[in-house]
Design a protein around this motif. Structure first.
Motif, PDB file in Angstrom:
ATOM      1  N   SER A  67      -5.154   5.284 -19.492  1.00 45.72           N
ATOM      2  CA  SER A  67      -5.148   5.353 -18.250  1.00 45.72           C
ATOM      3  C   SER A  67      -6.256   6.128 -17.463  1.00 45.72           C
ATOM      4  CB  SER A  67      -3.802   6.263 -17.639  1.00 45.72           C
ATOM      5  OG  SER A  67      -3.875   6.726 -16.455  1.00 45.72           O
ATOM      6  N   GLU A  68      -6.743   6.846 -18.514  1.00 46.80           N
ATOM      7  CA  GLU A  68      -7.935   7.789 -17.906  1.00 46.80           C
ATOM      8  C   GLU A  68      -9.247   6.654 -17.962  1.00 46.80           C
ATOM      9  OE1 GLU A  68     -10.244  12.156 -18.757  1.00 46.80           O
ATOM     10  OE2 GLU A  68      -8.471  11.321 -19.994  1.00 46.80           O
ATOM     11  N   LEU A  69      -9.249   5.882 -18.733  1.00 46.34           N
ATOM     12  CA  LEU A  69     -10.480   4.909 -19.079  1.00 46.34           C
ATOM     13  C   LEU A  69     -10.369   3.785 -17.683  1.00 46.34           C
ATOM     14  CD1 LEU A  69     -10.299   3.962 -22.708  1.00 46.34           C
ATOM     15  CD2 LEU A  69     -12.273   5.279 -21.659  1.00 46.34           C
ATOM     16  N   VAL A  70      -9.284   3.475 -17.324  1.00 43.98           N
ATOM     17  CA  VAL A  70      -8.909   2.409 -16.300  1.00 43.98           C
ATOM     18  C   VAL A  70      -9.649   3.332 -14.984  1.00 43.98           C
ATOM     19  CG1 VAL A  70      -7.531   1.405 -14.716  1.00 43.98           C
ATOM     20  CG2 VAL A  70      -7.244   1.266 -17.152  1.00 43.98           C
ATOM     21  N   ASP A  71      -9.098   4.524 -14.876  1.00 43.63           N
ATOM     22  CA  ASP A  71      -9.674   5.486 -13.461  1.00 43.63           C
ATOM     23  C   ASP A  71     -11.057   5.509 -13.613  1.00 43.63           C
ATOM     24  OD1 ASP A  71      -7.219   5.694 -12.644  1.00 43.63           O
ATOM     25  OD2 ASP A  71      -6.761   7.805 -13.381  1.00 43.63           O
ATOM     26  N   LEU A  72     -11.728   5.848 -14.829  1.00 43.20           N
ATOM     27  CA  LEU A  72     -13.119   6.036 -15.132  1.00 43.20           C
ATOM     28  C   LEU A  72     -13.669   4.709 -14.724  1.00 43.20           C
ATOM     29  CD1 LEU A  72     -15.437   7.581 -15.772  1.00 43.20           C
ATOM     30  CD2 LEU A  72     -14.964   6.873 -18.217  1.00 43.20           C
ATOM     31  N   SER A  73     -13.442   3.530 -15.076  1.00 43.04           N
ATOM     32  CA  SER A  73     -14.111   2.326 -14.867  1.00 43.04           C
ATOM     33  C   SER A  73     -13.902   1.865 -13.444  1.00 43.04           C
ATOM     34  CB  SER A  73     -13.611   1.058 -15.721  1.00 43.04           C
ATOM     35  OG  SER A  73     -12.125   0.856 -15.455  1.00 43.04           O
ATOM     36  N   ARG A  74     -13.070   2.143 -12.658  1.00 41.62           N
ATOM     37  CA  ARG A  74     -12.649   2.018 -11.349  1.00 41.62           C
ATOM     38  C   ARG A  74     -13.388   2.910 -10.516  1.00 41.62           C
ATOM     39  NH1 ARG A  74      -6.295   1.513 -10.907  1.00 41.62           N
ATOM     40  NH2 ARG A  74      -6.586   3.704 -11.226  1.00 41.62           N
ATOM     41  N   GLU A  75     -14.288   4.075 -11.212  1.00 40.32           N
ATOM     42  CA  GLU A  75     -14.697   4.851 -10.376  1.00 40.32           C
ATOM     43  C   GLU A  75     -13.926   5.869  -9.395  1.00 40.32           C
ATOM     44  OE1 GLU A  75     -18.848   3.933  -9.087  1.00 40.32           O
ATOM     45  OE2 GLU A  75     -18.540   1.979 -10.095  1.00 40.32           O
ATOM     46  N   GLU A  79      -3.032  -4.298 -12.838  1.00 47.24           N
ATOM     47  CA  GLU A  79      -2.696  -3.300 -12.005  1.00 47.24           C
ATOM     48  C   GLU A  79      -1.623  -3.281 -11.170  1.00 47.24           C
ATOM     49  OE1 GLU A  79      -6.100  -0.975 -10.356  1.00 47.24           O
ATOM     50  OE2 GLU A  79      -7.665  -2.184 -11.469  1.00 47.24           O
ATOM     51  N   TRP A  80      -1.501  -4.368 -10.501  1.00 47.19           N
ATOM     52  CA  TRP A  80      -0.274  -4.542  -9.602  1.00 47.19           C
ATOM     53  C   TRP A  80       0.857  -4.319 -10.076  1.00 47.19           C
ATOM     54  CZ3 TRP A  80      -0.231  -3.751  -4.592  1.00 47.19           C
ATOM     55  CH2 TRP A  80       0.674  -4.401  -3.667  1.00 47.19           C
ATOM     56  N   ILE A  81       1.422  -5.111 -11.284  1.00 47.64           N
ATOM     57  CA  ILE A  81       2.639  -5.284 -12.055  1.00 47.64           C
ATOM     58  C   ILE A  81       2.798  -3.608 -12.496  1.00 47.64           C
ATOM     59  CG2 ILE A  81       1.889  -5.903 -14.250  1.00 47.64           C
ATOM     60  CD1 ILE A  81       4.363  -7.633 -14.343  1.00 47.64           C
ATOM     61  N   GLU A  82       1.755  -2.997 -12.865  1.00 47.35           N
ATOM     62  CA  GLU A  82       1.831  -1.631 -13.593  1.00 47.35           C
ATOM     63  C   GLU A  82       2.267  -0.648 -12.424  1.00 47.35           C
ATOM     64  OE1 GLU A  82      -0.302   1.322 -16.729  1.00 47.35           O
ATOM     65  OE2 GLU A  82      -1.256  -0.180 -15.754  1.00 47.35           O
ATOM     66  N   ARG A  83       1.844  -0.875 -11.090  1.00 47.69           N
ATOM     67  CA  ARG A  83       2.244  -0.103 -10.035  1.00 47.69           C
ATOM     68  C   ARG A  83       3.628  -0.242  -9.756  1.00 47.69           C
ATOM     69  NH1 ARG A  83      -1.049   0.096  -4.496  1.00 47.69           N
ATOM     70  NH2 ARG A  83      -2.461   1.338  -5.597  1.00 47.69           N
ATOM     71  N   HIS A  84       4.105  -1.516  -9.715  1.00 52.43           N
ATOM     72  CA  HIS A  84       5.568  -1.853  -9.202  1.00 52.43           C
ATOM     73  C   HIS A  84       6.582  -1.896 -10.060  1.00 52.43           C
ATOM     74  CE1 HIS A  84       4.388  -2.303  -4.932  1.00 52.43           C
ATOM     75  NE2 HIS A  84       3.143  -2.976  -5.446  1.00 52.43           N
ATOM     76  N   LEU A  85       6.278  -2.450 -11.421  1.00 49.59           N
ATOM     77  CA  LEU A  85       7.225  -2.806 -12.588  1.00 49.59           C
ATOM     78  C   LEU A  85       7.205  -1.713 -13.748  1.00 49.59           C
ATOM     79  CD1 LEU A  85       7.958  -6.605 -12.361  1.00 49.59           C
ATOM     80  CD2 LEU A  85       8.823  -4.935 -11.126  1.00 49.59           C
ATOM     81  N   GLN A  86       5.974  -0.895 -13.819  1.00 53.09           N
ATOM     82  CA  GLN A  86       5.550  -0.235 -14.758  1.00 53.09           C
ATOM     83  C   GLN A  86       5.405  -0.937 -16.080  1.00 53.09           C
ATOM     84  OE1 GLN A  86       8.407   0.804 -12.648  1.00 53.09           O
ATOM     85  NE2 GLN A  86       6.613   1.472 -11.344  1.00 53.09           N
ATOM     86  N   GLN A  87       4.740  -2.350 -15.926  1.00 52.19           N
ATOM     87  CA  GLN A  87       4.451  -2.920 -17.067  1.00 52.19           C
ATOM     88  C   GLN A  87       2.999  -3.164 -17.238  1.00 52.19           C
ATOM     89  OE1 GLN A  87       6.684  -6.569 -16.868  1.00 52.19           O
ATOM     90  NE2 GLN A  87       8.735  -5.749 -16.455  1.00 52.19           N
ATOM     91  N   ALA A  91       6.288  -9.347  -5.337  1.00 49.44           N
ATOM     92  CA  ALA A  91       6.234 -10.566  -6.393  1.00 49.44           C
ATOM     93  C   ALA A  91       5.013 -11.601  -5.356  1.00 49.44           C
ATOM     94  CB  ALA A  91       7.551 -11.268  -6.375  1.00 49.44           C
ATOM     95  N   ASN A  92       5.151 -11.619  -4.002  1.00 52.11           N
ATOM     96  CA  ASN A  92       4.388 -12.661  -3.391  1.00 52.11           C
ATOM     97  C   ASN A  92       2.883 -12.034  -3.513  1.00 52.11           C
ATOM     98  OD1 ASN A  92       6.544 -13.863  -2.447  1.00 52.11           O
ATOM     99  ND2 ASN A  92       6.463 -13.375  -0.491  1.00 52.11           N
ATOM    100  N   VAL A  93       2.671 -11.019  -3.470  1.00 50.57           N
ATOM    101  CA  VAL A  93       1.318 -10.387  -3.987  1.00 50.57           C
ATOM    102  C   VAL A  93       0.637 -10.816  -5.269  1.00 50.57           C
ATOM    103  CG1 VAL A  93      -0.131  -8.357  -4.076  1.00 50.57           C
ATOM    104  CG2 VAL A  93       1.542  -8.578  -2.375  1.00 50.57           C
ATOM    105  N   GLN A  94       1.648 -10.715  -6.279  1.00 48.62           N
ATOM    106  CA  GLN A  94       1.446 -11.071  -7.515  1.00 48.62           C
ATOM    107  C   GLN A  94       1.063 -12.464  -7.880  1.00 48.62           C
ATOM    108  OE1 GLN A  94       0.747  -9.095 -10.047  1.00 48.62           O
ATOM    109  NE2 GLN A  94       0.958  -9.748 -11.930  1.00 48.62           N
TER     110      GLN A  94
END
Length: 378
Positions: free
Chosen positions: A54-62, A207-215, A274-277
């Motif tokens: 999680s910290e690495l993803v945040d870092l790479s997204r600045e 990122e989208w599925i992690e936000r909405h379905l925690q996968q 789901a439509n966004v995905q």
């Protein structure tokens, strides 16, 4: 291929790779004969802890400022994860790992801007990996190319050409990691190879599925397949200027992240998730297909590799958008799709220790070919 197993110097190299998806560390033990890649002897997948990822993803997204002290701690933590993965691979390989010459470690990219800033940063202290494994490590593969005016990316096309080019058939290789990149090979001439990042592959969908379905990923693309394309959102995404930029070009999670998606559509929170995905999956497939048809319309075979090949829905979309192209994964060419990137960095390490070039100026835009990577002794 029989001559590769004849008497002569045979060496083994480990390749370690974690891409922009940051979903794990791929490791291979590969066999080489006289500098030529022969086969994968063993493979292993390591993982970051959930907090570290999680910290690495945040870092790479600045997305979050980080102190120098924390940056140094992350450098060490990534190195330990890479070393643990290498040691687990060596244990799995058993007596087949008695003659390992070196490790090629890509590290974890957390920043890449070869155009305006002229730098690319990877975490994973190679000296620490060398000391912990007792093996020479070759690392920091990108910055020599950047110093010569290149993009420092993508680095895989030189390996793709060595493994998959065919004199009689125009081919392309598609790497589906967090970012999608294409290697274009009109024939077997290395001087004609081109390669570039098309845009997002898995990063936005993950990122989208992690936000909405925690996968952490959309397994088989099942969630995307359950939705419908949102035409307004797709048009907004396709208006991104990067897609029309000339090649060579490269990108990363610093551009393509959920902040980018939210900036393109103020109504995003009101849209069906789901439509966004489904739309994000279409974005990946359509930008890949468009880039291939624009830059290499004669291509007859597209060889896919990377984690995105496990997204059956995405692969089906690519086949539908490219009806005149044979779309297959690299297993059909004898190399596991999950092993291609790690194998490439084992190969680049081999080339570095042999004093051979590792970049293709026709791909990166560098002024000349050069050896890539620094050498770190244990």
């Amino acid at each position: 291929m029989t001559d590769l197993f004849a008497a002569g110097p045979v060496e083994q190299y480990i390749g370690l790779m974690s891409g922009t998806s940051q979903d794990g560390i791929d490791a291979v033990l590969a066999e080489f004969k006289e500098g030529r890649f022969v086969r994968v002897l063993a493979s292993h997948s390591g993982h970051y802890t959930a907090d570290l990822r999680s910290e690495l993803v945040d870092l790479s997204r600045e997305a979050t400022p980080v102190s120098l002290a924390r940056y140094a701690q992350l450098d060490r933590a990534v190195a330990d994860a890479f070393a643990d993965t290498a040691l687990a691979l060596i244990e799995r390989a058993g007596d087949r790992a008695d003659s390992i010459r070196a490790i090629g470690s890509h590290g974890q990219t957390v920043f890449h801007d070869a155009v305006t800033i002229g730098n690319s940063l990877q975490l994973g202290d190679p000296s620490r990996i060398a000391v912990r494994t007792g093996l020479t490590v070759v690392a920091d593969f990108r910055r020599a190319d950047v110093a010569l005016g290149g993009q420092g990316a993508p680095l895989l096309p030189v390996f793709h050409h060595a493994q998959f080019a065919d004199a009689a058939e125009p081919r392309a290789v598609l790497n589906l990691g967090g970012i999608a990149n294409l290697t274009l090979m009109p024939d077997a001439d290395a001087g004609k190879v081109r390669g570039f990042d098309c845009g997002p592959a898995n990063c936005l969908m993950d990122e989208w599925i992690e936000r909405h379905l925690q996968q952490t990923c959309d397994r088989d693309g099942a969630w995307a397949a359950s939705g419908e394309i949102d035409d307004d959102l797709l048009r907004a995404c396709l208006a991104e200027p990067y897609f029309e930029r000339d090649i060579p070009k490269s990108t990363g999670r610093g551009l393509f992240n959920l902040g980018w998606l939210e900036a393109r559509d103020v109504q995003l929170a009101q849209r069906d998730p789901a439509n966004v995905q489904r739309t994000l999956c279409e974005l990946t497939a359509s930008t890949v297909a468009s880039a291939l048809l624009r830059h290499a319309p004669r291509t007859r075979r597209l060889i896919a590799c990377g984690g995105g090949t496990r997204n059956a829905f995405l692969m089906a979309l690519l086949r539908a958008l490219l009806p005149d192209v044979v779309v297959e994964d690299s297993a059909a060419r004898g190399l596991d799709p999950q092993a291609v990137e790690a194998s490439a960095f084992a190969w680049l390490a081999c080339r570095r220790l042999r004093g051979e070039s590792g970049n293709l100026p026709s791909v990166t835009g560098a002024r000349r070919a050069t050896s890539l990577g620094g050498i770190y002794a244990p």
